[in-house]
Design a protein around this motif. Structure first.
Motif, PDB file in Angstrom:
ATOM      1  N   LEU A 140       1.148  24.942 -68.207  1.00 58.41           N
ATOM      2  CA  LEU A 140       0.035  24.632 -67.383  1.00 58.41           C
ATOM      3  C   LEU A 140      -1.112  23.652 -67.760  1.00 58.41           C
ATOM      4  CD1 LEU A 140      -1.798  25.842 -64.846  1.00 58.41           C
ATOM      5  CD2 LEU A 140      -2.479  27.934 -66.237  1.00 58.41           C
ATOM      6  N   PRO A 141      -1.509  23.573 -69.153  1.00 57.78           N
ATOM      7  CA  PRO A 141      -2.511  22.734 -69.572  1.00 57.78           C
ATOM      8  C   PRO A 141      -2.187  21.115 -69.309  1.00 57.78           C
ATOM      9  CG  PRO A 141      -1.933  24.363 -71.468  1.00 57.78           C
ATOM     10  CD  PRO A 141      -1.061  24.410 -70.363  1.00 57.78           C
ATOM     11  N   TYR A 142      -0.994  21.035 -69.306  1.00 54.11           N
ATOM     12  CA  TYR A 142      -0.549  19.503 -68.735  1.00 54.11           C
ATOM     13  C   TYR A 142      -0.717  19.088 -67.318  1.00 54.11           C
ATOM     14  CZ  TYR A 142       2.130  19.487 -73.277  1.00 54.11           C
ATOM     15  OH  TYR A 142       2.339  19.703 -74.651  1.00 54.11           O
ATOM     16  N   LEU A 143      -0.999  20.236 -66.531  1.00 56.34           N
ATOM     17  CA  LEU A 143      -1.257  19.764 -65.073  1.00 56.34           C
ATOM     18  C   LEU A 143      -2.789  18.941 -65.129  1.00 56.34           C
ATOM     19  CD1 LEU A 143       0.008  20.505 -62.303  1.00 56.34           C
ATOM     20  CD2 LEU A 143      -1.673  22.472 -62.187  1.00 56.34           C
ATOM     21  N   ILE A 144      -3.610  19.557 -66.105  1.00 53.77           N
ATOM     22  CA  ILE A 144      -4.748  18.662 -66.189  1.00 53.77           C
ATOM     23  C   ILE A 144      -4.781  17.540 -67.136  1.00 53.77           C
ATOM     24  CG2 ILE A 144      -7.510  19.255 -66.715  1.00 53.77           C
ATOM     25  CD1 ILE A 144      -6.230  20.455 -64.223  1.00 53.77           C
ATOM     26  N   ILE A 145      -4.281  17.820 -68.330  1.00 54.39           N
ATOM     27  CA  ILE A 145      -4.129  16.695 -69.355  1.00 54.39           C
ATOM     28  C   ILE A 145      -3.436  15.349 -68.737  1.00 54.39           C
ATOM     29  CG2 ILE A 145      -3.229  16.095 -71.377  1.00 54.39           C
ATOM     30  CD1 ILE A 145      -3.313  18.750 -72.270  1.00 54.39           C
ATOM     31  N   ILE A 146      -2.313  15.466 -68.015  1.00 54.28           N
ATOM     32  CA  ILE A 146      -1.820  14.060 -67.628  1.00 54.28           C
ATOM     33  C   ILE A 146      -2.522  13.329 -66.663  1.00 54.28           C
ATOM     34  CG2 ILE A 146       0.006  13.302 -66.158  1.00 54.28           C
ATOM     35  CD1 ILE A 146       1.903  15.493 -67.377  1.00 54.28           C
ATOM     36  N   PRO A 147      -3.278  13.835 -65.636  1.00 59.55           N
ATOM     37  CA  PRO A 147      -4.108  13.120 -64.767  1.00 59.55           C
ATOM     38  C   PRO A 147      -5.491  12.659 -65.466  1.00 59.55           C
ATOM     39  CG  PRO A 147      -4.152  15.303 -63.736  1.00 59.55           C
ATOM     40  CD  PRO A 147      -3.010  15.463 -64.991  1.00 59.55           C
ATOM     41  N   LEU A 148      -5.730  13.440 -66.198  1.00 59.58           N
ATOM     42  CA  LEU A 148      -7.150  12.930 -66.899  1.00 59.58           C
ATOM     43  C   LEU A 148      -6.842  11.799 -67.973  1.00 59.58           C
ATOM     44  CD1 LEU A 148     -10.195  14.140 -67.401  1.00 59.58           C
ATOM     45  CD2 LEU A 148      -9.245  15.347 -69.301  1.00 59.58           C
ATOM     46  N   PHE A 149      -5.843  12.055 -68.819  1.00 59.74           N
ATOM     47  CA  PHE A 149      -5.384  10.780 -69.417  1.00 59.74           C
ATOM     48  C   PHE A 149      -5.197   9.622 -68.706  1.00 59.74           C
ATOM     49  CE2 PHE A 149      -2.039   8.443 -71.234  1.00 59.74           C
ATOM     50  CZ  PHE A 149      -2.579   7.971 -72.516  1.00 59.74           C
ATOM     51  N   GLY A 150      -4.340   9.836 -67.590  1.00 62.19           N
ATOM     52  CA  GLY A 150      -4.075   8.691 -66.547  1.00 62.19           C
ATOM     53  C   GLY A 150      -5.428   7.925 -66.005  1.00 62.19           C
ATOM     54  N   PHE A 181       5.375  25.609 -60.396  1.00 62.44           N
ATOM     55  CA  PHE A 181       6.027  26.371 -59.098  1.00 62.44           C
ATOM     56  C   PHE A 181       7.164  27.204 -59.654  1.00 62.44           C
ATOM     57  CE2 PHE A 181       8.392  26.558 -55.359  1.00 62.44           C
ATOM     58  CZ  PHE A 181       7.495  27.656 -54.553  1.00 62.44           C
ATOM     59  N   TYR A 182       8.195  26.548 -59.877  1.00 63.92           N
ATOM     60  CA  TYR A 182       9.466  27.280 -60.330  1.00 63.92           C
ATOM     61  C   TYR A 182       9.088  28.476 -61.302  1.00 63.92           C
ATOM     62  CZ  TYR A 182      13.951  28.208 -61.957  1.00 63.92           C
ATOM     63  OH  TYR A 182      15.158  28.665 -62.181  1.00 63.92           O
ATOM     64  N   SER A 183       8.336  28.345 -62.156  1.00 66.30           N
ATOM     65  CA  SER A 183       8.095  29.241 -63.168  1.00 66.30           C
ATOM     66  C   SER A 183       7.336  30.588 -62.493  1.00 66.30           C
ATOM     67  CB  SER A 183       7.240  28.762 -64.573  1.00 66.30           C
ATOM     68  OG  SER A 183       6.833  29.665 -65.311  1.00 66.30           O
ATOM     69  N   VAL A 184       6.298  30.198 -61.652  1.00 67.10           N
ATOM     70  CA  VAL A 184       5.706  31.367 -60.986  1.00 67.10           C
ATOM     71  C   VAL A 184       6.641  31.942 -60.114  1.00 67.10           C
ATOM     72  CG1 VAL A 184       3.694  31.866 -59.448  1.00 67.10           C
ATOM     73  CG2 VAL A 184       3.263  30.319 -61.416  1.00 67.10           C
ATOM     74  N   TRP A 185       7.398  31.358 -59.384  1.00 66.37           N
ATOM     75  CA  TRP A 185       8.413  31.705 -58.403  1.00 66.37           C
ATOM     76  C   TRP A 185       9.352  32.684 -59.059  1.00 66.37           C
ATOM     77  CZ3 TRP A 185       8.665  31.720 -52.998  1.00 66.37           C
ATOM     78  CH2 TRP A 185       9.924  32.092 -52.336  1.00 66.37           C
ATOM     79  N   GLU A 186       9.958  32.257 -60.200  1.00 65.30           N
ATOM     80  CA  GLU A 186      10.904  32.796 -60.746  1.00 65.30           C
ATOM     81  C   GLU A 186      10.552  34.259 -61.484  1.00 65.30           C
ATOM     82  OE1 GLU A 186      12.415  31.109 -64.510  1.00 65.30           O
ATOM     83  OE2 GLU A 186      14.768  31.491 -63.658  1.00 65.30           O
ATOM     84  N   ASP A 187       9.536  34.197 -61.928  1.00 66.42           N
ATOM     85  CA  ASP A 187       8.852  35.370 -62.895  1.00 66.42           C
ATOM     86  C   ASP A 187       8.087  36.303 -61.677  1.00 66.42           C
ATOM     87  OD1 ASP A 187       9.923  34.452 -64.972  1.00 66.42           O
ATOM     88  OD2 ASP A 187       8.069  33.370 -65.791  1.00 66.42           O
ATOM     89  N   ARG A 188       7.518  35.727 -60.377  1.00 63.04           N
ATOM     90  CA  ARG A 188       6.756  36.504 -59.593  1.00 63.04           C
ATOM     91  C   ARG A 188       5.581  37.088 -60.223  1.00 63.04           C
ATOM     92  NH1 ARG A 188      10.255  34.625 -56.630  1.00 63.04           N
ATOM     93  NH2 ARG A 188      11.026  35.423 -54.409  1.00 63.04           N
ATOM     94  N   GLY A 189       5.046  36.286 -61.448  1.00 63.80           N
ATOM     95  CA  GLY A 189       3.985  37.095 -62.057  1.00 63.80           C
ATOM     96  C   GLY A 189       2.831  35.991 -61.887  1.00 63.80           C
ATOM     97  N   ILE A 190       1.805  35.977 -62.713  1.00 65.72           N
ATOM     98  CA  ILE A 190       0.325  35.375 -62.805  1.00 65.72           C
ATOM     99  C   ILE A 190       0.419  34.893 -64.131  1.00 65.72           C
ATOM    100  CG2 ILE A 190      -2.123  35.146 -62.659  1.00 65.72           C
ATOM    101  CD1 ILE A 190      -1.750  37.779 -60.555  1.00 65.72           C
ATOM    102  N   ILE A 191       0.284  33.406 -64.030  1.00 66.35           N
ATOM    103  CA  ILE A 191       0.084  32.629 -65.494  1.00 66.35           C
ATOM    104  C   ILE A 191      -1.456  32.586 -65.832  1.00 66.35           C
ATOM    105  CG2 ILE A 191       0.616  30.632 -66.640  1.00 66.35           C
ATOM    106  CD1 ILE A 191       3.211  30.108 -64.730  1.00 66.35           C
ATOM    107  N   VAL A 192      -1.650  32.957 -67.005  1.00 65.33           N
ATOM    108  CA  VAL A 192      -3.207  32.995 -67.232  1.00 65.33           C
ATOM    109  C   VAL A 192      -3.221  32.253 -68.680  1.00 65.33           C
ATOM    110  CG1 VAL A 192      -5.212  34.218 -68.031  1.00 65.33           C
ATOM    111  CG2 VAL A 192      -3.450  35.063 -66.342  1.00 65.33           C
ATOM    112  N   TYR A 193      -4.107  31.363 -68.641  1.00 56.60           N
ATOM    113  CA  TYR A 193      -4.501  30.338 -70.021  1.00 56.60           C
ATOM    114  C   TYR A 193      -5.880  30.534 -70.120  1.00 56.60           C
ATOM    115  CZ  TYR A 193      -4.086  26.479 -72.872  1.00 56.60           C
ATOM    116  OH  TYR A 193      -4.084  25.476 -74.192  1.00 56.60           O
ATOM    117  N   GLY A 211       5.753  28.974 -68.214  1.00 55.68           N
ATOM    118  CA  GLY A 211       4.643  28.468 -67.393  1.00 55.68           C
ATOM    119  C   GLY A 211       3.197  28.392 -68.382  1.00 55.68           C
ATOM    120  N   GLU A 212       2.711  29.323 -69.006  1.00 52.78           N
ATOM    121  CA  GLU A 212       1.771  29.033 -69.767  1.00 52.78           C
ATOM    122  C   GLU A 212       1.690  27.829 -70.621  1.00 52.78           C
ATOM    123  OE1 GLU A 212      -1.000  31.835 -72.990  1.00 52.78           O
ATOM    124  OE2 GLU A 212       0.699  32.721 -71.879  1.00 52.78           O
ATOM    125  N   ALA A 213       2.686  27.305 -71.273  1.00 54.69           N
ATOM    126  CA  ALA A 213       3.021  26.385 -72.007  1.00 54.69           C
ATOM    127  C   ALA A 213       2.763  24.956 -70.982  1.00 54.69           C
ATOM    128  CB  ALA A 213       4.237  26.075 -72.602  1.00 54.69           C
TER     129      ALA A 213
END
Length: 342
Positions: free
Chosen positions: A7-17, A51-63, A3-5
Motif C-alpha cells: 500500500l505505501p508504494y501506491l503513494i511513494i512511487i508517483p510522489l517520487f516520480g 487489487f489482487y491482494s484485496v480480491w484474494e483475501d476479501r478483507g480490508i487493508i489498513v495502514y 497488501g499492507e506492505a
C-alpha cells in the motif's frame, strides 16, 4: 508481499516520480517521456497487486501512520493518518492507475508539439497521486489533502495551453468553483473534528451512531454541497462544459473518466457509507434514539441527480463542438450515477 506492505508504494512511487521529473527532464525529451511511462506503469503494477491482494483475501487493508489509537493515546490531540482499502477502493485504485497510464501513453504523441512538457508530466502524475490518495484514505484530514492535490493539479492542466484565452478562462472558472467546494468540505471537516475530536472515518462512524448531533447534520450538508460541485452536478456544472474544450484531450479524458467520478461521486459515496452509515441509524430509530434520516438525504441526492441527467443530456443534443458535447454527456452520466447513489 501482502497488501499492507504494498500500500505505501501506491503513494511513494508517483510522489517520487513527480518530484524527480524536473531533474530527469534536464537529460532530454525522450528521458522525460520514458520516466513518465515508467512511473505510471509502476503505479499501475502496484495498483494491480493491491487489487489482487484485496480480491484474494476479501478483507480490508489498513495502514496507519502516527498514533495507533484515534484518540492519540494520552496526547492532547490525535496525530494519525489512516489508509484503508476495501474491494470498492481497490477497484477505484486500479481504474485510476489504468486510465492515468493510458493518458500518459496517449500524451507521448498528442503533446509532442507543446512546450513546458516537464510541467505537464509532473502535473499529470500529481493528479494521479491525488486521486489514488482519495481512493485509499481512511481519515478526513488525509482525504482533504489529497482532494486539494488533485484539484490544484487539474486546475493547472485545464489551463495548460495558456496561450489561448479559452484555456485561461476555463482554468480560472474551474478554480473559482473548486475553491468554493473545497471551502464547504473543509468547514464540514472542521465541524466534525470540533464536535467529536477525531478525523478517523471508522471512529467517526461510531461516535455519530452514539450521538448524531445537529453539527453532524450541518457537516453532512456541507459535504454533499461541496462534492456535488466537484462532480459537475447541475446546477453547478458550468465549469465542466468550459474545461473540456480548453484542456488537452488527454486531460479531458481524465476529467471525464476519473476526476469528477473519484473527486466527486466516489468521495461522496465513501463519506456517506463510511461515516454516515444508514444501517446504524435504522438501528437507532428502532430503539427510539436520535438519528439522521438518511432517506431524506437519499431523496435530496435523487432530485439533484434527475436535474443533472435531464440538463446534461438536453444540452448535449444541441452542441456543435464535439468536446462540449462530450462534456455535457459527462454531466448526464454523473446524473445517472448520483441517481443510483441516492
Amino acid at each position: 508481499m501482502n497488501g499492507e506492505a504494498i500500500l505505501p508504494y501506491l503513494i511513494i512511487i508517483p510522489l517520487f516520480g513527480a518530484f524527480s521529473m524536473p531533474i530527469v527532464s534536464l537529460i532530454g525529451r525522450k528521458a522525460r517521456e520514458a520516466w513518465a511511462v515508467i512511473i505510471s506503469g509502476a503505479t499501475l503494477a502496484v495498483a494491480s497487486a493491491l487489487f489482487y491482494s484485496v480480491w484474494e483475501d476479501r478483507g480490508i487493508i489498513v495502514y496507519t501512520l502516527g498514533a495507533k489509537s484515534p484518540l492519540g493515546q494520552g496526547v492532547s490531540f490525535p496525530i494519525r493518518i489512516v489508509w484503508e482499502v476495501d474491494l470498492f477502493g481497490a477497484i477505484m485504485v486500479l481504474m485510476v492507475a489504468l486510465v492515468s497510464f493510458l493518458a500518459v501513453v496517449y500524451s507521448l504523441g498528442y503533446m509532442k508539439h507543446d512546450t513546458g512538457l516537464d510541467k505537464y508530466y509532473t502535473l499529470i502524475i500529481v493528479l494521479e497521486l491525488g486521486m489514488l490518495g482519495i481512493a485509499i484514505t481512511g481519515d478526513l484530514f488525509n482525504f482533504y489533502v489529497f482532494l486539494e492535490i488533485m484539484s490544484i493539479a487539474s486546475y493547472a492542466l485545464v489551463a495548460f495551453r495558456n496561450d489561448t484565452w479559452e484555456g485561461i478562462e476555463a482554468g480560472i472558472k474551474y478554480m473559482f468553483v473548486g475553491s468554493i467546494a473545497s471551502s464547504f468540505i473543509l468547514l464540514g471537516i472542521a465541524l466534525l473534528y470540533g464536535q467529536y475530536g477525531t478525523l478517523t472515518m471508522s471512529y467517526l462512524a461510531v461516535k455519530l451512531a452514539q450521538n448524531p448531533t445537529v453539527t453532524a447534520k450541518v457537516a453532512l450538508a456541507l459535504f454533499i454541497a461541496g462534492l456535488l460541485f466537484k462532480s459537475g452536478a447541475s446546477p453547478v456544472h458550468m465549469w465542466l462544459a468550459d474545461a473540456h474544450p480548453a484542456a488537452p484531450s488527454s486531460i479531458s479524458a481524465m476529467l471525464s473518466g476519473l476526476v469528477i467520478k473519484v473527486g466527486g461521486v466516489y468521495a461522496l459515496a465513501r463519506l456517506l457509507f463510511s461515516i454516515y452509515s444508514p444501517l446504524a441509524y435504522k438501528a437507532l430509530r428502532a430503539y427510539g434514539y436520535p438519528y439522521i434520516n438518511m432517506n431524506t438525504v437519499g431523496w435530496a441526492i435523487i432530485i439533484f441527480a434527475c436535474l443533472t441527467l435531464i440538463i446534461g443530456n438536453a444540452m448535449a443534443v444541441i452542441q456543435t463542438d464535439m468536446k462540449r458535447l462530450l462534456a455535457y454527456s459527462s454531466v448526464g452520466q454523473i446524473g445517472y450515477i448520483l441517481l443510483g447513489l441516492g
